[in-house]
Scaffold this motif. Structure first.
Motif, PDB file in Angstrom:
ATOM      1  N   ALA A  40       0.822  -1.210   0.000  1.00  0.00           N
ATOM      2  CA  ALA A  40       0.000   0.000   0.000  1.00  0.00           C
ATOM      3  C   ALA A  40       0.858   1.264   0.000  1.00  0.00           C
ATOM      4  CB  ALA A  40      -0.939  -0.004   1.201  1.00  0.00           C
ATOM      5  N   LEU A  41       1.998   1.241   0.663  1.00  0.00           N
ATOM      6  CA  LEU A  41       2.817   2.448   0.808  1.00  0.00           C
ATOM      7  C   LEU A  41       3.737   2.698  -0.378  1.00  0.00           C
ATOM      8  CD1 LEU A  41       3.804   2.262   4.583  1.00  0.00           C
ATOM      9  CD2 LEU A  41       2.120   3.767   3.507  1.00  0.00           C
ATOM     10  N   GLY A  42       4.279   1.652  -0.972  1.00  0.00           N
ATOM     11  CA  GLY A  42       5.182   1.848  -2.103  1.00  0.00           C
ATOM     12  C   GLY A  42       6.606   2.158  -1.681  1.00  0.00           C
ATOM     13  N   ARG A  43       7.448   2.472  -2.684  1.00  0.00           N
ATOM     14  CA  ARG A  43       8.888   2.614  -2.455  1.00  0.00           C
ATOM     15  C   ARG A  43       9.283   3.913  -1.753  1.00  0.00           C
ATOM     16  NH1 ARG A  43      12.332  -0.945  -5.392  1.00  0.00           N
ATOM     17  NH2 ARG A  43      11.251  -2.954  -5.320  1.00  0.00           N
ATOM     18  N   ASP A  44       8.509   4.975  -1.918  1.00  0.00           N
ATOM     19  CA  ASP A  44       8.879   6.254  -1.298  1.00  0.00           C
ATOM     20  C   ASP A  44       8.485   6.265   0.175  1.00  0.00           C
ATOM     21  OD1 ASP A  44      10.017   7.295  -3.611  1.00  0.00           O
ATOM     22  OD2 ASP A  44       8.087   8.044  -4.330  1.00  0.00           O
ATOM     23  N   THR A  45       9.115   5.373   0.921  1.00  0.00           N
ATOM     24  CA  THR A  45       8.777   5.145   2.328  1.00  0.00           C
ATOM     25  C   THR A  45      10.046   4.934   3.120  1.00  0.00           C
ATOM     26  OG1 THR A  45       6.706   4.057   1.665  1.00  0.00           O
ATOM     27  CG2 THR A  45       7.460   3.673   3.914  1.00  0.00           C
ATOM     28  N   ILE A  46      10.089   5.492   4.302  1.00  0.00           N
ATOM     29  CA  ILE A  46      11.191   5.246   5.241  1.00  0.00           C
ATOM     30  C   ILE A  46      10.594   4.615   6.487  1.00  0.00           C
ATOM     31  CG2 ILE A  46      12.955   6.302   6.708  1.00  0.00           C
ATOM     32  CD1 ILE A  46      13.304   8.455   4.572  1.00  0.00           C
ATOM     33  N   VAL A  47      11.165   3.478   6.901  1.00  0.00           N
ATOM     34  CA  VAL A  47      10.626   2.704   8.015  1.00  0.00           C
ATOM     35  C   VAL A  47      11.648   2.622   9.142  1.00  0.00           C
ATOM     36  CG1 VAL A  47       9.762   0.450   8.753  1.00  0.00           C
ATOM     37  CG2 VAL A  47       9.186   1.305   6.472  1.00  0.00           C
ATOM     38  N   ALA A  48      11.172   2.853  10.365  1.00  0.00           N
ATOM     39  CA  ALA A  48      11.948   2.530  11.558  1.00  0.00           C
ATOM     40  C   ALA A  48      11.179   1.459  12.311  1.00  0.00           C
ATOM     41  CB  ALA A  48      12.145   3.761  12.438  1.00  0.00           C
ATOM     42  N   MET A  49      11.832   0.347  12.604  1.00  0.00           N
ATOM     43  CA  MET A  49      11.143  -0.782  13.229  1.00  0.00           C
ATOM     44  C   MET A  49      11.799  -1.154  14.548  1.00  0.00           C
ATOM     45  SD  MET A  49      10.237  -4.559  11.734  1.00  0.00           S
ATOM     46  CE  MET A  49       8.564  -4.117  11.249  1.00  0.00           C
ATOM     47  N   ALA A  50      10.952  -1.284  15.565  1.00  0.00           N
ATOM     48  CA  ALA A  50      11.438  -1.694  16.879  1.00  0.00           C
ATOM     49  C   ALA A  50      11.866  -3.157  16.863  1.00  0.00           C
ATOM     50  CB  ALA A  50      10.336  -1.485  17.917  1.00  0.00           C
ATOM     51  N   THR A  51      12.751  -3.510  17.747  1.00  0.00           N
ATOM     52  CA  THR A  51      13.113  -4.913  17.946  1.00  0.00           C
ATOM     53  C   THR A  51      11.856  -5.750  18.153  1.00  0.00           C
ATOM     54  OG1 THR A  51      15.266  -4.409  18.879  1.00  0.00           O
ATOM     55  CG2 THR A  51      14.269  -6.479  19.542  1.00  0.00           C
ATOM     56  N   GLY A  52      11.846  -6.928  17.564  1.00  0.00           N
ATOM     57  CA  GLY A  52      10.690  -7.810  17.684  1.00  0.00           C
ATOM     58  C   GLY A  52      10.751  -8.900  16.631  1.00  0.00           C
ATOM     59  N   CYS A  53       9.675  -9.652  16.497  1.00  0.00           N
ATOM     60  CA  CYS A  53       9.653 -10.775  15.560  1.00  0.00           C
ATOM     61  C   CYS A  53      10.066 -10.350  14.153  1.00  0.00           C
ATOM     62  CB  CYS A  53       8.250 -11.379  15.502  1.00  0.00           C
ATOM     63  SG  CYS A  53       7.783 -12.360  16.944  1.00  0.00           S
ATOM     64  N   MET A  54       9.412  -9.318  13.614  1.00  0.00           N
ATOM     65  CA  MET A  54       9.657  -8.948  12.224  1.00  0.00           C
ATOM     66  C   MET A  54      11.072  -8.439  12.001  1.00  0.00           C
ATOM     67  SD  MET A  54       7.283  -9.763  10.172  1.00  0.00           S
ATOM     68  CE  MET A  54       7.187 -11.238  11.197  1.00  0.00           C
ATOM     69  N   GLU A  55      11.611  -7.734  12.962  1.00  0.00           N
ATOM     70  CA  GLU A  55      12.994  -7.272  12.819  1.00  0.00           C
ATOM     71  C   GLU A  55      13.942  -8.460  12.775  1.00  0.00           C
ATOM     72  OE1 GLU A  55      16.768  -7.109  14.450  1.00  0.00           O
ATOM     73  OE2 GLU A  55      15.185  -7.235  15.958  1.00  0.00           O
ATOM     74  N   ILE A  56      13.705  -9.435  13.625  1.00  0.00           N
ATOM     75  CA  ILE A  56      14.584 -10.600  13.696  1.00  0.00           C
ATOM     76  C   ILE A  56      14.517 -11.425  12.415  1.00  0.00           C
ATOM     77  CG2 ILE A  56      14.960 -12.821  14.856  1.00  0.00           C
ATOM     78  CD1 ILE A  56      15.959 -10.438  16.456  1.00  0.00           C
ATOM     79  N   VAL A  57      13.300 -11.691  11.937  1.00  0.00           N
ATOM     80  CA  VAL A  57      13.165 -12.609  10.800  1.00  0.00           C
ATOM     81  C   VAL A  57      13.497 -11.949   9.467  1.00  0.00           C
ATOM     82  CG1 VAL A  57      11.368 -13.889  12.032  1.00  0.00           C
ATOM     83  CG2 VAL A  57      10.688 -12.163  10.334  1.00  0.00           C
ATOM     84  N   SER A  58      13.463 -10.618   9.397  1.00  0.00           N
ATOM     85  CA  SER A  58      13.598  -9.941   8.101  1.00  0.00           C
ATOM     86  C   SER A  58      14.985  -9.395   7.816  1.00  0.00           C
ATOM     87  CB  SER A  58      12.581  -8.790   8.009  1.00  0.00           C
ATOM     88  OG  SER A  58      12.918  -7.754   8.919  1.00  0.00           O
ATOM     89  N   SER A  59      15.898  -9.448   8.799  1.00  0.00           N
ATOM     90  CA  SER A  59      17.177  -8.760   8.566  1.00  0.00           C
ATOM     91  C   SER A  59      18.397  -9.488   9.133  1.00  0.00           C
ATOM     92  CB  SER A  59      17.114  -7.353   9.172  1.00  0.00           C
ATOM     93  OG  SER A  59      16.916  -7.444  10.582  1.00  0.00           O
ATOM     94  N   MET A  67      12.765  -3.591   0.822  1.00  0.00           N
ATOM     95  CA  MET A  67      13.146  -2.929  -0.430  1.00  0.00           C
ATOM     96  C   MET A  67      13.004  -1.414  -0.324  1.00  0.00           C
ATOM     97  SD  MET A  67      14.095  -5.521  -2.092  1.00  0.00           S
ATOM     98  CE  MET A  67      14.319  -4.872  -3.738  1.00  0.00           C
ATOM     99  N   VAL A  68      12.922  -0.910   0.901  1.00  0.00           N
ATOM    100  CA  VAL A  68      12.865   0.529   1.167  1.00  0.00           C
ATOM    101  C   VAL A  68      13.898   0.848   2.245  1.00  0.00           C
ATOM    102  CG1 VAL A  68      10.390   0.618   0.620  1.00  0.00           C
ATOM    103  CG2 VAL A  68      11.123   0.301   3.003  1.00  0.00           C
ATOM    104  N   PRO A  69      14.245   2.132   2.428  1.00  0.00           N
ATOM    105  CA  PRO A  69      15.119   2.491   3.546  1.00  0.00           C
ATOM    106  C   PRO A  69      14.493   2.027   4.864  1.00  0.00           C
ATOM    107  CG  PRO A  69      14.920   4.331   2.036  1.00  0.00           C
ATOM    108  CD  PRO A  69      13.922   3.309   1.581  1.00  0.00           C
ATOM    109  N   TRP A  70      15.246   1.242   5.620  1.00  0.00           N
ATOM    110  CA  TRP A  70      14.709   0.571   6.812  1.00  0.00           C
ATOM    111  C   TRP A  70      15.735   0.651   7.930  1.00  0.00           C
ATOM    112  CZ3 TRP A  70      16.421  -3.791   9.522  1.00  0.00           C
ATOM    113  CH2 TRP A  70      15.501  -4.375  10.388  1.00  0.00           C
ATOM    114  N   ILE A  71      15.290   1.051   9.107  1.00  0.00           N
ATOM    115  CA  ILE A  71      16.189   1.245  10.238  1.00  0.00           C
ATOM    116  C   ILE A  71      15.731   0.360  11.392  1.00  0.00           C
ATOM    117  CG2 ILE A  71      17.268   2.931  11.773  1.00  0.00           C
ATOM    118  CD1 ILE A  71      16.073   5.116   9.873  1.00  0.00           C
ATOM    119  N   HIS A  72      16.624  -0.503  11.856  1.00  0.00           N
ATOM    120  CA  HIS A  72      16.326  -1.271  13.073  1.00  0.00           C
ATOM    121  C   HIS A  72      16.716  -0.444  14.283  1.00  0.00           C
ATOM    122  CE1 HIS A  72      17.986  -4.274  16.181  1.00  0.00           C
ATOM    123  NE2 HIS A  72      16.694  -4.069  16.421  1.00  0.00           N
ATOM    124  N   VAL A  73      15.772  -0.276  15.212  1.00  0.00           N
ATOM    125  CA  VAL A  73      16.024   0.544  16.395  1.00  0.00           C
ATOM    126  C   VAL A  73      15.686  -0.256  17.648  1.00  0.00           C
ATOM    127  CG1 VAL A  73      15.584   2.662  15.121  1.00  0.00           C
ATOM    128  CG2 VAL A  73      13.712   1.576  16.346  1.00  0.00           C
TER     129      VAL A  73
END
Length: 308
Positions: A40-59, A67-73
């Protein structure tokens, strides 16, 4: 007609901005929710994601599913970090350092990072009015670290830190109502969603991105591992949560409530509870207590949607 009132399959972006190959558990509805959000959001998106399941499994180094700028915090500060990204990018655009364009800034966290550890920072970005979205993926416990209870764990659920037993019902407090806490901040947009209703979810994400100011989306993310259900039942239990009134789908735009999906007739709550290992210890009396509370809260929500 509101341009968001119809969201047909033909409008779904084909590109995958959260790719396959991640290491989520089989049947994980949270991974599906993230995929739909990013479509829904597309490529022009910047994501900051807290530690958790998705952070662990995706990076896991050296790979990433993003496929977008993504920051693990850290657990607590996804909202604070992305609010800094939003302020910094706007400053760079004003100074002509980067071209002006629409960028969506998104903070993501699980229910532990949202309802417990990050609550103060989330409240801060809402109060300051940052143009960003906060998305909570709610699987109703700290699943990544061993199924410990959070303040989003529902009454009666058994977890490793609120185990059911001879003298315990399991979780003995009620689930924290995070969407209503967000509404209390008087922000422009608040919504609930579930990947079992994919077009409703994507429509709300697009709407949140289009609105100026803070937005909050609370997504129920069924967890087969923590809920003790078969791995092919995630979508069914998401639908049951909505069809029983346990997790109603609605949005609040500038304080005005609207039900976005209303079952013709609510199913009994026990249809949702039965089959989940975390609720298998509940007696008919305890199920009745849960039913009474769900009915009362659902009727109250309907009244707000009707302006009463």
């Amino acid at each position: 007609m509101d341009r968001f009132s119809v969201f047909a399959p033909r409008l779904v972006e084909k590109a995958e901005n959260f790719t396959s190959g991640h290491r989520a558990c089989q049947g994980c509805a949270e991974a599906l929710a993230v995929r739909l959000v990013m479509k829904a959001l597309g490529r022009d998106t910047i994501v900051a994601m807290a530690t958790g399941c998705m952070e662990i499994v995706s990076s896991p180094l050296p790979t990433t599913a993003w496929m977008v700028p993504w920051i693990h915090v850290a657990f607590e500060n996804a909202s604070a970090v992305v609010s800094g990204c939003e302020a910094g990018m706007k400053a760079l655009m004003r100074k002509g350092k980067v071209p002006e364009k629409k960028i969506t800034f998104v903070a993501m966290g699980g229910d532990g990072a949202t309802a417990d550890i990050g609550m103060g920072q989330i409240s801060g970005v809402m109060e300051r009015g940052h143009d960003m979205i906060y998305i909570c993926y709610d699987n109703e416990a700290y699943m990544n670290t061993g199924i410990q209870r959070s303040s989003s764990t529902p009454y009666g659920a058994s977890t490793t830190t609120s185990p059911a037993g001879k003298y315990s019902i399991g979780q003995h407090t009620q689930k924290k109502n995070l969407p209503q806490i967000a509404v209390a901040h008087n922000i422009p947009y608040v919504a609930t969603a579930c990947p079992s209703f994919p077009f409703d979810l994507m429509q709300k994400v697009k709407k949140a991105s289009s609105i100026q100011g803070p937005a909050y989306i609370h997504i129920l993310s069924v967890c087969p591992t923590g809920w003790r259900i078969p791995i092919d039942e995630s979508i069914r239990y998401g639908r049951l949560a909505v069809d029983t009134g346990v997790f109603p789908l609605y949005e609040v735009v500038d304080g005005s409530y609207k039900m976005t999906y209303k079952p013709y007739r609510l199913r009994p709550v026990n249809d949702y509870l039965k089959g989940q290992g975390r609720f298998r210890h509940l007696t008919d009396k305890e199920t009745g207590v849960i039913q009474d509370r769900v009915t009362k809260e659902y009727e109250g929500l309907l009244k707000r949607c009707e302006g009463r």
